[in-house]
Structure formats: structure tokens, C-alpha cells
Design an enzyme around this catalytic site. Sequence first.
Site, PDB file in Angstrom:
ATOM      1  N   GLU A   1       0.469  -2.229   2.255  1.00  0.00           N
ATOM      2  CA  GLU A   1      -0.296  -2.765   3.415  1.00  0.00           C
ATOM      3  C   GLU A   1      -0.623  -1.279   4.600  1.00  0.00           C
ATOM      4  OE1 GLU A   1       2.828  -3.306   2.098  1.00  0.00           O
ATOM      5  OE2 GLU A   1       2.402  -5.816   2.452  1.00  0.00           O
TER       6      GLU A   1
ATOM      7  N   ALA B   1      -0.240  -9.738  -1.624  1.00  0.00           N
ATOM      8  CA  ALA B   1      -1.132 -10.623  -1.394  1.00  0.00           C
ATOM      9  C   ALA B   1      -2.566 -10.283  -1.664  1.00  0.00           C
ATOM     10  CB  ALA B   1      -1.749 -10.403   0.738  1.00  0.00           C
TER      11      ALA B   1
ATOM     12  N   GLY C   1       3.598  -8.084  -0.768  1.00  0.00           N
ATOM     13  CA  GLY C   1       3.992  -9.230  -0.390  1.00  0.00           C
ATOM     14  C   GLY C   1       4.401 -10.162  -1.750  1.00  0.00           C
TER      15      GLY C   1
ATOM     16  N   GLU D   1       7.155  -8.809  -1.051  1.00  0.00           N
ATOM     17  CA  GLU D   1       8.384  -9.357   0.517  1.00  0.00           C
ATOM     18  C   GLU D   1       8.748 -10.359  -0.465  1.00  0.00           C
ATOM     19  OE1 GLU D   1       4.285  -9.137   2.757  1.00  0.00           O
ATOM     20  OE2 GLU D   1       6.226  -8.281   4.569  1.00  0.00           O
TER      21      GLU D   1
END
Length: 259
Positions: free
Chosen positions: A133, A67, A110, A113
Amino acid sequence: MRSYSDISVDTPSQGVQLIRLNRPEAHNALRTALLGELADALTEAEQDDQVRVIVLTGSEKVFAAGADIKEMAELNPVDIWKDKRPQHWNGIKAFQKPIITAVNGYCLGGGMELALCADIIIAGENAQFGQPEINLGIIPGAGGTQRLIRSVGKSLAMKLILSGEFINAREALAACLVAEVTQPELTLKRATELATTIASKSPVAVRIAKEAILAAYETPLSQGLELERKAFLFLASTEDRQEGIQAFMEKRVPQFKGQ
Ligand code: DAK
């Protein structure tokens, strides 16, 4: 086709469409706009019969570093409440055709992911996978805690998510996180080759096979087997099945039309 800035979307060739994450200045960090563009591109691809398989890639150095931390830093609680990212992620997850990710370099947070949401990962020798994270005092927010354990099992999922440590491509292969490892300069070529093979099969059978495999995440075995049986029966009525069998008898290559 709409125009994009954070990704590039190629014209489909032999049923394969290449989508490239394209924010080199930020290691392809997945800001909201990028996720929105990706969700839109996949929605277009879903409707386009010329697209049978997507190949998703980054650059030769980075798939995606997660992210966008700088964007996240500016979000206040109301922004987070109105956050469009979950909606974009849902659009990406709902895509029904196969997605092959060609991963070189960092595939983090992310980014990992996103690769886990896709169906097959082809990794370059230089790939590094991680869920860092925890270093930011947060946890994965796009399914990492759920999909990673299903992919690599509890111990490695715990190690990656709790420690933030990375694993390399060979470790990822041993853990069945990725399907194949290639030389970095061949990752995209191999992913495209595999995508072209899948694109030559019956699109109906491919789509139903993907749906049935993903159902294994959600259902007990008996229910999954029942779903498979019904899917198998459904495919018995398709023109593609007739064509596949006919082509075998006639010793020729089948021409599947998705009917
Ligand atoms: N966000 C923003 N910018 C990033 C970035 C990121 N994730 N990663 C790298 N960059 C930027 C750097 O700031 C730098 O920009 P400048 O400072 O030059 O302007 C440029 O990209 C190059 O990065 P580095 O100079 O750091 O490059 P290095 O090769 O030295 O290091 C690195 C590469 C990947 C190890 C390092 O950049 C790094 O640690 N990046 C952060 C990795 C990370 O922590 N990722 C996890 C982010 S959190 C959710 C869904 C998902 C998520 C959350 C919620 N919902 C649906 C609610 C996911 C969260 C995350 O992924």
C-alpha cells in the site's frame, strides 16, 4: 444458496466448504462486490451445520493482489464515506468457524489482510506476501498494521509495511506468518486435509478454542487465563465431551455432534 460471480462456493463435503476467489482477470483484486459476496457466503456458512471449516483459496498463481486499485481510483470522498467495504470486512472478521487459507502466488495488501483475518495459512512454495500500500501513498486499511505485528513482530511488520517489499513462503514460515509450506500443486490438498481433520473434532470445542485463542490478541494474560478456565468449564457440560471420553474408553473414533 445464493449465486456468486466474484467467488465460487462449493457444496460442503465432510464438513469442509471450499470458497475460491474468482477474478482471474484482475489477480483476484478485492473489489467491494467480491468482499460483499465473501461476507454473505460466510454468513450462510455460519448458519449451516454441514459446514464446520472453510478453506479459502485463490488460483495457483494468485491468492489476491489486494484491494481493487481501479475501483479505489474512482471513489470520491462521499463514496469513501459511504464505503461498504468496512462493513463487509467486519462480516468476514466476525466468522466464528475456522478458516484455513491456501495461498499460492501473490498475497498482497488487502489479500494479505484477508489471510491474516483467517486462522491458519498454508502456503505454496511460490507464495509471495507483502503490504505494498505504501507504494500507493496509503497504508493497510483492513487491520494490517495491527494484525501483522502480532503475527510476525515489530521489525518484520515495519519492514513490510514501510518498504512495500515482499517476502516468500520460506521467509513467511520462518516468521510464523504461515503454518506450513507445500509444493504449489499440493497447497489446496493439504489445506483441505487439515480442514477435514479439524472438521472431525467437536464443533463446539473448536469454536470455543478459536474464540479463546483470538481473545489473546485483546486481553492481558490473567484475563485470558480466566476466559480459558470458564470456557473449559463450559465444555465440561457438553455431550461432545462425554462422547470424546467414552470413545477413548471404548477404543473407537468419537462421533461429535456439536451438542
Ligand atoms: N487492483 C486492480 N487490478 C489489479 C490489481 C489490483 N490490486 N492487481 C493486479 N491487477 C490487474 C492488473 O491491472 C492487470 O489488469 P490489466 O491491466 O491486464 O487489465 C491484471 O490484474 C494482471 O496484473 P499485472 O499485469 O500487473 O500482473 P503482473 O504479474 O505483472 O504483476 C502484481 C502482478 C501483483 C505484482 C501487480 O499486479 C501489482 O503490483 N498489483 C498491485 C498490488 C498492490 O499494490 N496491492 C495493494 C492494493 S491497496 C480498506 C481495506 C483494505 C485496503 C484499503 C482500505 N478499508 C476497509 C478502508 C487495502 C488496500 C490495498 O490492498
